[in-house]
Design a protein around this motif. Structure first.
Motif, short mmCIF file in Angstrom:
data_model
loop_
_atom_site.label_atom_id
_atom_site.label_comp_id
_atom_site.label_asym_id
_atom_site.label_seq_id
_atom_site.Cartn_x
_atom_site.Cartn_y
_atom_site.Cartn_z
N LEU A 71 0.21 -15.41 3.31
CA LEU A 71 0.86 -14.12 3.54
C LEU A 71 2.18 -14.03 2.79
O LEU A 71 2.53 -12.99 2.21
CB LEU A 71 1.09 -13.92 5.04
N TRP A 72 2.95 -15.10 2.81
CA TRP A 72 4.25 -15.15 2.14
C TRP A 72 4.08 -14.92 0.64
O TRP A 72 4.74 -14.09 0.03
CB TRP A 72 4.90 -16.49 2.43
N ILE A 73 3.14 -15.67 0.03
CA ILE A 73 2.92 -15.56 -1.41
C ILE A 73 2.38 -14.18 -1.77
O ILE A 73 2.74 -13.60 -2.81
CB ILE A 73 1.95 -16.65 -1.89
N ALA A 74 1.54 -13.62 -0.91
CA ALA A 74 0.97 -12.30 -1.18
C ALA A 74 1.98 -11.18 -0.97
O ALA A 74 1.75 -10.04 -1.40
CB ALA A 74 -0.24 -12.07 -0.27
N GLY A 75 3.10 -11.49 -0.30
CA GLY A 75 4.11 -10.48 -0.06
C GLY A 75 3.83 -9.61 1.14
O GLY A 75 4.43 -8.53 1.29
N VAL A 155 -8.61 -13.14 5.33
CA VAL A 155 -7.57 -12.67 6.25
C VAL A 155 -6.64 -11.68 5.54
O VAL A 155 -6.27 -10.65 6.11
CB VAL A 155 -6.77 -13.86 6.82
N LEU A 156 -6.27 -11.97 4.30
CA LEU A 156 -5.42 -11.05 3.54
C LEU A 156 -6.11 -9.71 3.31
O LEU A 156 -5.50 -8.65 3.42
CB LEU A 156 -5.03 -11.68 2.21
N VAL A 157 -7.38 -9.76 2.99
CA VAL A 157 -8.13 -8.52 2.77
C VAL A 157 -8.22 -7.71 4.06
O VAL A 157 -8.15 -6.48 4.05
CB VAL A 157 -9.54 -8.84 2.23
N LEU A 158 -8.32 -8.41 5.19
CA LEU A 158 -8.37 -7.73 6.48
C LEU A 158 -7.04 -7.09 6.85
O LEU A 158 -6.95 -6.32 7.79
CB LEU A 158 -8.79 -8.70 7.58
N GLY A 159 -5.99 -7.48 6.15
CA GLY A 159 -4.70 -6.87 6.41
C GLY A 159 -3.66 -7.80 6.96
O GLY A 159 -2.58 -7.36 7.35
N GLY A 160 -3.98 -9.10 7.02
CA GLY A 160 -2.99 -10.08 7.43
C GLY A 160 -2.81 -10.17 8.92
O GLY A 160 -2.98 -11.22 9.51
N LEU A 233 -1.73 -16.04 -4.16
CA LEU A 233 -1.48 -15.65 -5.55
C LEU A 233 -2.50 -14.65 -6.05
O LEU A 233 -2.15 -13.66 -6.69
CB LEU A 233 -1.49 -16.90 -6.44
N LEU A 234 -3.78 -14.91 -5.76
CA LEU A 234 -4.82 -14.00 -6.22
C LEU A 234 -4.67 -12.62 -5.59
O LEU A 234 -4.79 -11.60 -6.27
CB LEU A 234 -6.20 -14.58 -5.91
N TYR A 235 -4.35 -12.60 -4.31
CA TYR A 235 -4.18 -11.31 -3.65
C TYR A 235 -2.94 -10.59 -4.18
O TYR A 235 -2.95 -9.37 -4.33
CB TYR A 235 -4.08 -11.51 -2.13
N HIS A 236 -1.90 -11.36 -4.45
CA HIS A 236 -0.67 -10.75 -4.98
C HIS A 236 -0.92 -10.12 -6.35
O HIS A 236 -0.40 -9.04 -6.65
CB HIS A 236 0.41 -11.82 -5.11
N ILE A 237 -1.73 -10.77 -7.18
CA ILE A 237 -2.02 -10.26 -8.51
C ILE A 237 -2.92 -9.02 -8.45
O ILE A 237 -2.72 -8.05 -9.17
CB ILE A 237 -2.71 -11.35 -9.36
N SER A 238 -3.92 -9.08 -7.54
CA SER A 238 -4.89 -7.99 -7.47
C SER A 238 -5.22 -7.69 -6.02
O SER A 238 -6.27 -8.09 -5.51
CB SER A 238 -6.16 -8.38 -8.24
N PRO A 239 -4.33 -6.99 -5.30
CA PRO A 239 -4.57 -6.71 -3.89
C PRO A 239 -5.80 -5.83 -3.68
O PRO A 239 -6.06 -4.92 -4.47
CB PRO A 239 -3.30 -6.01 -3.43
N MET A 240 -6.52 -6.11 -2.62
CA MET A 240 -7.68 -5.32 -2.28
C MET A 240 -7.25 -4.11 -1.46
O MET A 240 -6.46 -4.23 -0.54
CB MET A 240 -8.68 -6.15 -1.45
N PRO A 241 -7.76 -2.92 -1.77
CA PRO A 241 -7.45 -1.74 -0.95
C PRO A 241 -8.05 -1.86 0.43
O PRO A 241 -9.18 -2.36 0.58
CB PRO A 241 -8.08 -0.59 -1.74
N LEU A 242 -7.31 -1.46 1.45
CA LEU A 242 -7.82 -1.52 2.83
C LEU A 242 -8.53 -0.22 3.17
O LEU A 242 -8.20 0.82 2.67
CB LEU A 242 -6.64 -1.76 3.79
#
Length: 242
Positions: A71-75, A155-160, A233-242
């Motif tokens: 979560l931290w790395i993804a912002g 988890v990141l795709v689900l919204g953290g 890192l991957l999510y930070h570069i290319s976040p998935m739309p919720l």
């Protein structure tokens, strides 16, 4: 930040109590669940995640330092109104490790007589800590990293922050990871989940316990952190739309 610490402590304690508890039920001699098999362990851990996530909803229900790192790395915020940062991350990790140790103590108390009756030190250690089917450190780290990447990225795709059906989705995800990727290492996925109970195993007086396998202990710490880092890192570069 005290409420965050307590929330993560209680949630992680329930996670470990029910998760390590299902391992004890399957592994320890004389337990009614003895020999219940791998899928029972998978579903037990999934339901442990379900209970822990709901319980720790106030803090965002990380329950896992690798999730906090991702979560931290993804912002992403750690929880509503809780921004990512070192101070907050330290509070989360402290609550998670303390909770994991508390959960391990509760498992010991619940299964005390079965620990006394168990003659296999490996079964006793397996209740508390993970271990590899084939000990090859580099590959064991890779397995843990890949499995944890799947967990943290979803988890990141689900919204953290889990809400609604989020806890059920994460629970089923953990069942799937265990069934698909758990065989080589026992799928720690979580540095606190492995390190906390391993510390308790080392500290407890168990009748026939062996060593705590500290030579392996770094793998279920480093592997999940690597997986969480890459997912963030991957999510930070290319976040998935919720």
């Amino acid at each position: 930040m005290g409420s965050i610490f307590v929330s993560e402590l209680i949630g992680t304690a329930l996670l470990v109590l029910l998760g390590c508890g299902v391992v004890a039920n399957v592994a320890l001699t004389g337990s009614k669940g003895h020999g219940g098999g791998w899928l029972l362990v998978n579903f037990g851990w999934g339901l442990a995640v379900f209970a822990g996530v709901y319980t720790a909803a106030r803090s965002g229900a990380h329950l896992n330092p690798a999730v906090t790192l991702g979560l931290w790395i993804a912002g992403q915020d750690f929880a509503p109104g809780v921004s990512p940062g070192f101070a907050h991350a330290a509070v989360y990790a402290g609550g998670q490790l303390t909770g994991a140790m508390a959960g391990a103590i509760l498992v010991f108390l619940a299964y005390k007589k079965h620990f006394d009756a168990e003659t296999d030190p490996g079964a006793v250690l397996g209740v508390f800590a993970t271990g590899p089917a084939i000990r090859t450190p580099a590959w064991n780290v890779l397995t843990e990293a890949v499995a944890t990447f799947v967990l943290v990225y979803v988890v990141l795709v689900l919204g953290g922050t889990p809400s609604g059906l989020g806890p059920l989705a994460v629970a089923l995800l953990v069942v799937g990871i265990g069934a698909s990727l758990g065989g080589p290492t026992g799928y720690a996925l979580n540095p606190a989940r492995d390190l906390g109970p391993r510390i308790i195993h080392a500290a407890l007086r168990l009748g026939r316990k062996g060593g705590s396998d500290w030579a392996y202990a770094w793998i279920p710490v480093i592997g999940p952190f690597l997986g969480g880092l890459v997912a963030g890192l991957l999510y930070h570069i290319s976040p998935m739309p919720l």
